[in-house]
Design an enzyme around this catalytic site. Sequence first.
Site, PDB file in Angstrom:
ATOM      1  N   GLU A 279       0.837  -1.210   0.000  1.00 21.51           N
ATOM      2  CA  GLU A 279       0.000   0.000   0.000  1.00 21.51           C
ATOM      3  C   GLU A 279       0.874   1.263   0.000  1.00 21.51           C
ATOM      4  OE1 GLU A 279      -3.092  -0.221  -0.671  1.00 21.51           O
ATOM      5  OE2 GLU A 279      -3.109  -2.387  -0.452  1.00 21.51           O
ATOM      6  N   ASP A 359       3.847  -3.941  -5.813  1.00 22.74           N
ATOM      7  CA  ASP A 359       4.487  -5.198  -5.386  1.00 22.74           C
ATOM      8  C   ASP A 359       6.014  -5.062  -5.428  1.00 22.74           C
ATOM      9  OD1 ASP A 359       2.312  -6.695  -4.693  1.00 22.74           O
ATOM     10  OD2 ASP A 359       2.141  -7.765  -6.602  1.00 22.74           O
TER      11      ASP A 359
HETATM   12 ZN   LIG Z   1      -2.619  -2.660  -4.690  1.00 23.93          ZN
END
Ligand SMILES: [Zn+2]
Length: 410
Positions: A279, A359
């Site tokens: 996040e 990611d």
């Molecule tokens: Zn995401």
Amino acid sequence: MLHILIGLIILDFVIGRTLSILNATYDTKPVPESIRDIYSDEKRERQVRFAQVGRRFSWIHNSFGTLAIILMILLGGYRLLDELIHGWCNVIESPLLNAIIMAVLFFLVLSILSRILNLPFDIYHTFGIMKDFGFNKTTPKIFTLDIFKSIGLNILITTLILAAVVSIYMQIPDWFWLLAWAIVSGFSLFMSYFYSQLIVPLFNKQTPLQEGELREAIKGLVGKSNFSLRDIYVMDSSKRSTIANAYFTGFGRRRRIVLYDTLIEQLTTDEITAVLAHEIGHYRHHHTLKSITISLITSLLMFYLLGITLKYNLCAGALGCVASFHVNMYFFYTLYTPIETLLSLVGNALSRKHEYQADNYTKQCGVAEAQITALKKLSGNSLSNPTPHPAFVFFHYSHPTLVDRINNLR
Ligand SMILES: [Zn+2]
């Protein structure tokens, strides 16, 4: 024009159903090696059953919705409603007020009607399908309150927006598209800035992340990214379902990461830290601002086309209604569907790219392995499809598939 409207509605239905059939053909594919540990034979069987029940439901729901709209058009339902509203509003002398109230009534009657027709489907989905598979935790009381709150919110927002755009249309029709775009964009920027303060509290409680092991564990991670611990909240989503998630919202001083309490229940501290890093990755790459900028540009195009639709009375004329702002605006969205579909393909592709970038940030933070186990647990727990059809992914997925994300993280 009537044929075009109906053709577009049918085309949209056919595309949706074709993708669903294609996706079903992939149910027999073997689960990819890298995620076989979370899908035992028994679990895969359960997941396929869940997917099949969901597909059958959406076939019935979609067919019903499409048929209802086509019948309303062909049998003159929209024209009848428009005539009734014209009759009710006859007594209002001010032409501006008259136009605003007619527009608000037209939109609200249709949206409440659609709510009522969809209610049996919503009830069956929540208390039938989701309950059978162990996902539902909503009580009839929460479910009912949610409906009333969202209807109230809908009435408020619809009234505000229609009052603004109808006023502009009546006073400065030549520049309607640009001015209406500016007003609506300003309103949606305001809503996305204050989303966590204005909208979420109507439905959920958000509490700042408590002192403890998790807070200690993420201190270092948060410190490096100049994101403040005060901006991390936990939300009581477990009162509605067991599905776990986390999201980043807002911008500037109102930015916030929200973790579902279900996520905290289901994952280990290391895994939650990894999800949080993901996040923060969204925040570091300014994904919210990028998405907002793109939606401002695409909505400018939409308002320009809406201006043309209004000018030439494209929709109301086709339905046999008198030239009215609200009928044209209501059906404009149907005319706009093909463009909307193309834009959503681009939007989803961009969103998948953003997910890879977020990611990648977990890799930079050295928590990629924990992110992999977190994603696996979350997918397994929500019985998400391990073998979606590529065409279905291309059309509908805002996130890359689990296997693609694992490959990228490794
Ligand atoms: Zn995401």
